[in-house]
Design an enzyme around this catalytic site. Structure first.
Site, short mmCIF file in Angstrom:
data_model
loop_
_atom_site.label_atom_id
_atom_site.label_comp_id
_atom_site.label_asym_id
_atom_site.label_seq_id
_atom_site.Cartn_x
_atom_site.Cartn_y
_atom_site.Cartn_z
N LEU A 233 0.80 -1.36 0.09
CA LEU A 233 0.08 -0.07 0.03
C LEU A 233 0.96 1.25 0.04
CD1 LEU A 233 -2.67 -0.95 2.31
CD2 LEU A 233 -2.97 -0.81 -0.03
N ALA A 234 2.06 1.28 0.89
CA ALA A 234 2.83 2.37 0.84
C ALA A 234 3.48 2.63 -0.44
CB ALA A 234 3.70 2.45 2.13
N ARG B 83 -5.58 -5.50 20.99
CA ARG B 83 -5.07 -6.86 20.68
C ARG B 83 -3.80 -7.38 21.65
NH1 ARG B 83 -3.99 -5.36 14.18
NH2 ARG B 83 -6.03 -5.82 13.53
N GLU C 59 4.67 0.49 6.99
CA GLU C 59 5.19 -0.43 8.10
C GLU C 59 6.63 -0.44 8.42
OE1 GLU C 59 3.61 -4.52 8.27
OE2 GLU C 59 4.75 -5.04 10.25
#
Lengths: 641, 248
Positions: free
Chosen positions: A47-48, A334, A429
């Site tokens: 995506l990046a 999480r 990320e």
């Protein structure tokens, strides 16, 4: 803090709500006629990377786009299931840019930069607009408006989704835009290339060395800036939810060229994965945590209870999340869900053949809503679980166990996404910037696209207009030298000629990492890891076996190079975890918990980013510090009780 | 369990290939097919032999990277799953399994079970997108889209670009792949502006790459791990005809 090398985050002045707007105005622009004179390297097409390469191509830059896969469309962003957050407040339920900002800073356990997070929340709304305009088929309501769901502990419904394939659809949107620029001649694609080194000239990033994964040739590429969009490093644990080819090599080689590595110990262990079944397993499968909206987590009250779940009466079941966290119940964030699962399993109350699993039970939801509703919501996940485990979750509870999933740490970047090496940027990320010590669900896709579509097009222009990089070609001596170094590295790997495969060593490293640098960390365990990892590394360099030829398609050589880097990164993670003597987010230190066993932050001593500076092979790296300030969201205990 | 394997080995695009026999023991029925191949490769490496080259990445059926013809069927015996999702419990103990690459003229051989599917990328570059620059979008809710239309678009958009449709087709046609992309944008208002040019250019590129024509065998639908319907091919043809009539 290292005074010699201060880390300047370059945060623009002014109120947090106005920083990005005023920064956009104050940044220099590159004249349209000059953009075509600049070449930019983008490594990675998730995506990046895809959104950055496409957006920069649209602006008129010449983009060279690299990926290790055979096609840019296969980058691991494709596997994200759940959704993407945006502060649209389409549901009229009290969401706002400020609330998403607040939730993300709090969710990150007060270890992220306020200014970055605010910008992320601000552009989140543009991302949804952009993706819808691209034809991303998001879920819709009957009236034709976009549907939302609540996700991963959020109290508002701000998550947009495309069935359980949100990552795939967003990636295909970005990939489509990328391919359009390929057709326009603004982006040149280089699939099946692995970046093995960064080339610096006069201290500035000016190119990369890649290995052609089909021919084995080493290749040189020059540019005015390099964008690293190479994802995270969860596969350091060997078993993770990441794709098997995910790796840290490009980022790690940049670290060794002078880019600081920030917060390597911040890893996210996702609570709802299918438990492992045995030694030969190659990866763990994640199931969207949306399952926790209707599933109830439990284990038997009694240790070593081997009865079938259906034979265990209600009174002998421990719905531990509901009891311990009545306000959030099964929807706690999480890290908390994961740690509690580990805890009950460590107590000997885990279920399944390995004892490392807890139940996720839909019986109550099926009774309440009917099987059809459950099938509509989770049908594909239930089918996937059935396929992998052989059990039917409509009939018997699922078994789940946490698995490494995402890494919040990464290359240190300033507000402009530039690393400590001028001209080298890190996006998505691969950088450390926005999630602090813990990432909220549905925020990874948001960050990757924010960086690529809406941040880098501005900040890169500012860099190029300010730095005015001189033209450079791959004939420069620095390229020749870098190729030689990479060549030497490849030959060294090929010449070991021992008996152990790269996978065997990777598994060995993974076991240490998950035991000692996983969900719960202690001084003793981390010191053990720091002793054990160098031993595994030694074994690697003595006994590795790579068959075949370096000048050929050679999967084992690829793996070996990546494992070599993981063996160094794993050590840095342990070192970082050891130095961070507090518990925060995904980093839980056994020595730092309150009387109820909850994570205890140490704001006085650790409200900072730890960024590691490489000092040379076999030297202990230097821990540098960027202090964090909280002007808007006052640090509070992150309680979900 | 134990299985016997007949695997296509071919050192490179111009070298001859052949099926080579292997056998492997100690396989767990919950292991995936690719984990069984991992185990075989580990064994081969230990024996000083060259491992079998094959591709995979996500190992959960979404990236589209893996793709093997198992016993003559693209992605193996089970419907609606990719090669990486095939589990060894699908096979009998002692069974002989033949493993081959996705074969097509437009998918040139690289090595063993690895082929080059870049033709798909080149088709996509001709129209697999809506031409909208970053930053130029209106508010996402300004244009309502019927829920059913969005669902139909999603059905088509689920394609993972693995190439099983091509491998399964007697003509090695890429019609399902192209039809799925064309259909996705046909269902959505965003795709309307470029609809004529898109279908003409994508089909032209498909032909140029050497994929065959569709002759309605529907093997592609049977092999598709995402169960993409052949109705997408009909829709592509209708769009193609409309585009021709529109005279673009």
């Amino acid at each position: 803090m290292s005074d010699k090398y201060p880390l300047n985050p370059n945060i623009p002045p002014g109120p947090v709500q106005e920083k990005w707007t005023s920064h956009k105005f104050n940044m220099k622009l590159v004249n349209p006629a000059n953009k075509r004179k600049h070449t930019v390297i983008v490594v990675g097409t998730g995506l990046a990377g895809a959104s950055a390469a496409a957006s920069l191509g649209e602006l008129g830059y010449n983009v060279l786009s690299f990926c290790i896969q055979d096609s840019p469309r296969r980058a691991h962003s494709v596997a994200a299931q759940g959704g993407i957050n945006a502060a649209k407040n389409y549901q009229n339920d009290g969401d706002s840019v400020y609330r998403l900002f607040y939730d993300t800073v709090k969710g990150g356990d007060f270890r992220s930069r306020e200014a970055n997070v605010y910008r992320l929340s601000e552009v989140s709304t543009n991302i949804i607009d952009q993706c819808v305009a691209q034809g991303v088929p998001f879920a819709r309501e009957y009236g034709g408006t976009l549907a939302n769901r609540s996700f991963g502990g959020a109290q508002v419904s701000r998550t947009f989704y495309a069935r359980g394939q949100t990552g795939q659809q967003l990636l295909l949107g970005a990939y489509g835009s990328l391919m359009r620029q390929v057709e326009e001649g603004k982006v040149k694609l280089f699939p099946r290339r692995e970046m093995l080194d960064l080339v610096k000239i006069d201290g500035v990033a000016r190119g990369i060395i890649t290995r052609n994964l089909v021919s084995g040739e080493l290749e040189k590429y020059a540019a005015d800036a390099v964008l690293l969009c190479t994802g995270g490093y969860s596969t350091v644990f060997y078993l993770s939810t990441n794709a098997v080819n995910c790796n840290a090599t490009a980022a790690w080689r940049c670290y060794k060229k002078g880019a600081y590595f920030a917060n390597p110990c911040y890893t996210q262990i996702h609570p709802t994965c299918i438990p492992r079944f045995g030694e030969t397993q190659s990866k763990l499968t994640l199931m969207s945590e949306s399952l926790r909206n209707d599933g109830r987590v439990w284990v038997p009250r009694r240790k070593g209870d081997e009865r079938k779940p259906s034979e265990i009466p209600e009174s002998e079941r421990d719905y531990y999340l509901e009891t311990k966290y009545p306000a959030f119940g099964n929807l706690v964030p999480r890290d908390i869900a994961s740690r509690n699962a580990k805890e009950v399993c460590d107590e000997g109350r885990g279920v399944g053949p390995t004892g490392f699993a807890v139940y996720l039970d839909f019986a109550e939801a099926i009774n309440r809503l009917g099987k059809d509703v459950i099938a509509q919501r989770y049908g594909n996940l239930f089918a996937m679980y059935h396929e992998i485990s052989g059990d039917d979750p409509y009939e018997t509870p699922m078994m789940i166990y946490p698995a490494p999933h995402y890494t919040m740490g990464g290359l240190w970047v300033d507000y402009n996404l530039m690393t400590t090496i001028d001209g080298l940027f890190a996006l998505g990320e691969a950088n450390f910037s926005d999630h602090g010590a813990n990432r909220l669900g549905a925020s990874a896709l948001m960050q990757g696209l924010a960086d690529g579509y809406f941040v880098i097009p501005y900040t890169l222009g500012n860099y190029l207009a300010s730095a005015q990089p001189k033209p450079v070609t791959t004939d420069a001596a620095e390229f020749e030298e870098a190729v030689k170094n990479v060549q030497t590295g490849v030959e060294k790997l090929m010449s070991i000629n021992g008996h152990t495969t790269a996978d065997e060593i990777h598994r060995e490293l993974g076991n240490i990492m998950i035991d000692e640098v996983g969900m719960a960390r202690s001084e003793k365990g981390l010191k053990k890891a720091l002793e054990e990892i160098p031993k595994i590394r030694e074994k690697f360099w003595k006994d590795l076996r790579i068959p075949g030829d370096a000048k050929d398609y050679n999967k084992e050589l690829e793996k070996a190079g990546r494992v070599a880097d993981f063996l160094e990164l794993g050590e840095l993670m342990a070192r970082d975890a050891l130095e961070r003597k507090e518990s925060c987010g995904g980093h839980f230190r056994l020595e730092s918990q309150d009387k109820d066993g909850e994570a205890k932050r140490d704001d006085k001593n650790f409200t900072h980013v730890a960024a590691w500076r490489f000092l040379g092979e076999d030297k202990v790296p230097e821990r540098c510090v960027e202090p964090l300030e909280y002007e808007y969201v006052k640090p509070s205990e992150r309680s979900y009780k | 369990m134990k299985v016997n394997l007949r695997i296509w080995r071919q050192p490179g695009p111009h070298a001859p290939g052949r099926l080579v026999d292997y056998s492997i023991d100690g396989i767990d029925p919950s292991q995936s097919f690719l984990e069984m191949l991992d185990a075989l490769n580990e064994k081969l490496i230990k024996e000083g032999k060259e491992p079998v080259a094959f591709e995979s990445d996500c190992r959960e059926g979404i990236c589209g990277n893996c793709g093997l013809v198992i016993n003559g069927v693209a992605h193996g015996p089970k419907a609606a799953c990719t090669t990486c999702e095939v589990r060894m419990r699908q096979f009998e103990d002692g069974q002989t399994i033949t493993v081959e690459p996705f074969r097509a003229k437009a998918f040139p051989m690289i090595k063993d079970l690895v082929v080059n599917r870049s033709a798909f990328d080149r088709i996509m570059s001709k129209g697999g997108f809506v031409a909208v620059n970053s930053g130029s979008a209106q508010d996402a809710n300004l244009q309502p889209i019927h829920k059913d239309d969005a669902e139909h678009a999603m059905d088509a958009a689920a394609c993972i670009g693995c190439g099983a449709c091509v491998a399964a087709c007697p003509n090695a046609s890429a019609s399902l792949f192209v039809g799925a992309k064309v259909s996705q944008y046909t269902w959505l208002p965003q795709g309307k502006v470029e609809r004529h040019g898109r279908v003409l250019k994508m089909v032209k590129q498909m032909d140029a790459e050497g994929f065959g024509d569709c002759s309605n065998h529907a093997e592609c639908e049977a092999a598709c791990p995402k169960e993409i319907s052949v109705s997408n091919i009909s829709r592509m043809r209708r769009e193609y005809t409309k585009a021709l009539l529109a005279g673009v």
